[in-house]
Design a protein around this motif. Structure first.
Motif, short mmCIF file in Angstrom:
data_model
loop_
_atom_site.label_atom_id
_atom_site.label_comp_id
_atom_site.label_asym_id
_atom_site.label_seq_id
_atom_site.Cartn_x
_atom_site.Cartn_y
_atom_site.Cartn_z
N ALA A 3 -3.03 -77.66 1.59
CA ALA A 3 -4.18 -78.95 0.86
C ALA A 3 -3.41 -79.85 -0.25
CB ALA A 3 -4.95 -77.77 0.30
N GLY A 4 -3.60 -80.35 -0.21
CA GLY A 4 -2.72 -81.40 -0.69
C GLY A 4 -3.24 -82.68 -0.61
N ASN A 5 -2.36 -83.91 -1.37
CA ASN A 5 -2.89 -85.46 -1.45
C ASN A 5 -2.03 -85.71 -0.35
OD1 ASN A 5 -4.31 -85.28 -3.49
ND2 ASN A 5 -2.96 -84.75 -5.48
N LEU A 6 -2.11 -87.11 0.19
CA LEU A 6 -1.40 -87.65 1.20
C LEU A 6 -0.73 -88.74 1.06
CD1 LEU A 6 -3.78 -88.38 4.32
CD2 LEU A 6 -1.96 -86.24 4.02
N ARG A 57 2.56 -84.65 2.81
CA ARG A 57 1.32 -83.51 2.09
C ARG A 57 1.68 -83.05 0.46
NH1 ARG A 57 -3.56 -80.70 4.76
NH2 ARG A 57 -4.18 -83.29 4.07
N ALA A 58 1.20 -82.92 -0.16
CA ALA A 58 1.98 -82.20 -1.40
C ALA A 58 0.96 -82.06 -1.86
CB ALA A 58 2.81 -82.69 -1.97
N ASP A 59 1.19 -81.43 -2.74
CA ASP A 59 -0.23 -81.08 -3.73
C ASP A 59 0.02 -81.90 -5.03
OD1 ASP A 59 -1.25 -78.81 -2.97
OD2 ASP A 59 0.15 -77.09 -4.32
N THR A 60 1.06 -82.27 -5.84
CA THR A 60 1.30 -83.44 -6.57
C THR A 60 2.23 -84.02 -5.95
OG1 THR A 60 2.16 -81.71 -8.09
CG2 THR A 60 0.66 -81.71 -8.40
N ARG A 61 2.45 -85.09 -6.70
CA ARG A 61 3.55 -86.48 -6.48
C ARG A 61 4.12 -85.30 -6.98
NH1 ARG A 61 3.34 -92.05 -6.45
NH2 ARG A 61 5.48 -92.87 -7.18
N ALA A 62 4.50 -85.44 -8.28
CA ALA A 62 5.85 -84.76 -9.00
C ALA A 62 6.20 -83.66 -7.63
CB ALA A 62 5.31 -83.59 -10.13
N GLU A 63 5.46 -82.80 -6.93
CA GLU A 63 6.51 -81.77 -6.22
C GLU A 63 6.49 -82.82 -4.64
OE1 GLU A 63 3.49 -79.20 -2.64
OE2 GLU A 63 3.25 -77.92 -5.30
N LEU A 64 5.88 -83.44 -4.86
CA LEU A 64 6.72 -83.94 -3.77
C LEU A 64 8.00 -84.94 -4.05
CD1 LEU A 64 7.25 -85.70 -0.67
CD2 LEU A 64 5.35 -87.40 -1.78
N VAL A 78 22.19 -93.38 -0.26
CA VAL A 78 22.44 -94.49 0.49
C VAL A 78 20.64 -95.12 1.13
CG1 VAL A 78 23.95 -93.45 1.51
CG2 VAL A 78 22.07 -92.42 2.63
N ALA A 79 20.18 -94.77 0.50
CA ALA A 79 18.32 -94.91 0.35
C ALA A 79 17.81 -95.08 -0.27
CB ALA A 79 17.77 -94.33 1.41
N ALA A 80 17.56 -95.98 -1.20
CA ALA A 80 16.03 -95.92 -2.58
C ALA A 80 14.79 -95.50 -1.41
CB ALA A 80 15.74 -96.95 -2.71
N TYR A 81 14.17 -94.89 -3.05
CA TYR A 81 12.25 -94.27 -2.36
C TYR A 81 11.17 -94.89 -2.82
CZ TYR A 81 15.62 -91.49 -0.14
OH TYR A 81 16.22 -90.08 0.80
N HIS A 82 10.32 -95.36 -1.77
CA HIS A 82 9.30 -95.30 -2.99
C HIS A 82 7.93 -93.97 -2.46
CE1 HIS A 82 6.28 -98.60 -5.00
NE2 HIS A 82 6.08 -98.50 -3.68
N VAL A 83 7.75 -94.12 -3.02
CA VAL A 83 5.87 -93.20 -2.57
C VAL A 83 4.97 -93.59 -2.91
CG1 VAL A 83 5.13 -91.12 -3.15
CG2 VAL A 83 7.79 -91.39 -3.03
N THR A 84 4.12 -94.04 -2.29
CA THR A 84 2.84 -94.27 -2.47
C THR A 84 1.57 -92.95 -2.03
OG1 THR A 84 3.53 -96.65 -2.08
CG2 THR A 84 0.86 -96.18 -1.63
N GLU A 85 0.86 -92.86 -2.70
CA GLU A 85 -0.42 -91.92 -2.60
C GLU A 85 -1.42 -92.09 -2.56
OE1 GLU A 85 -2.52 -88.15 -5.43
OE2 GLU A 85 -1.10 -89.14 -5.89
N PHE A 86 -1.66 -92.16 -1.34
CA PHE A 86 -3.26 -92.53 -0.75
C PHE A 86 -4.63 -91.80 -0.39
CE2 PHE A 86 -0.88 -91.99 3.16
CZ PHE A 86 -2.31 -91.38 3.90
N ASN A 87 -5.67 -92.04 -0.63
CA ASN A 87 -7.36 -90.88 -0.17
C ASN A 87 -7.52 -91.40 1.00
OD1 ASN A 87 -8.89 -89.40 -0.38
ND2 ASN A 87 -9.83 -90.34 -1.62
N PRO A 88 -7.04 -90.83 2.17
CA PRO A 88 -7.47 -91.06 3.53
C PRO A 88 -9.47 -91.25 3.64
CG PRO A 88 -6.54 -89.07 3.57
CD PRO A 88 -6.37 -90.01 2.40
#
Length: 97
Positions: A3-6, A57-64, A78-88
């Motif tokens: 289970a978790g957020n996307l 999918r992760a329980d929290t953004r911090a976990e991901l 070598v890469a920059a990261y941008h994380v977007t949480e969404f609710n489908p």
């Protein structure tokens, strides 16, 4: 599947392709581990090849974000990261969460 957020993880290369290419195998091993643990759902390079995208999918953004910190691409800068949480609110019938 857990289970978790996307999340959409958008990677943008910030180094020469020679440095990125040298880390492809360790990066793919990192991705495989994420799939094995049920966190990563889909991934692949962008077109044109400016980076990549991971659906997760992760329980929290911090976990991901803690997991992403283990990616050799991030560790070697070598890469920059941008994380977007969404609710489908809608999905195709063939997709199950």
């Amino acid at each position: 599947m857990m289970a978790g957020n996307l999340f959409v993880v958008d990677l943008t290369y910030i180094a020469d392709f020679s440095k990125v290419d040298a880390l492809l195998e360790p990066h793919r091993a990192f991705l495989k581990s994420g799939y094995d643990h049920g966190v990563f759902l889909a991934s692949g390079p962008k077109e044109p090849r400016t980076g990549g995208v991971i659906l997760a999918r992760a329980d929290t953004r911090a976990e991901l974000e803690k997991l992403i910190d283990q990616d050799p691409f991030k560790q070697e800068g070598v890469a920059a990261y941008h994380v977007t949480e969404f609710n489908p609110v809608m999905k195709a019938d063939c997709i199950s969460f």
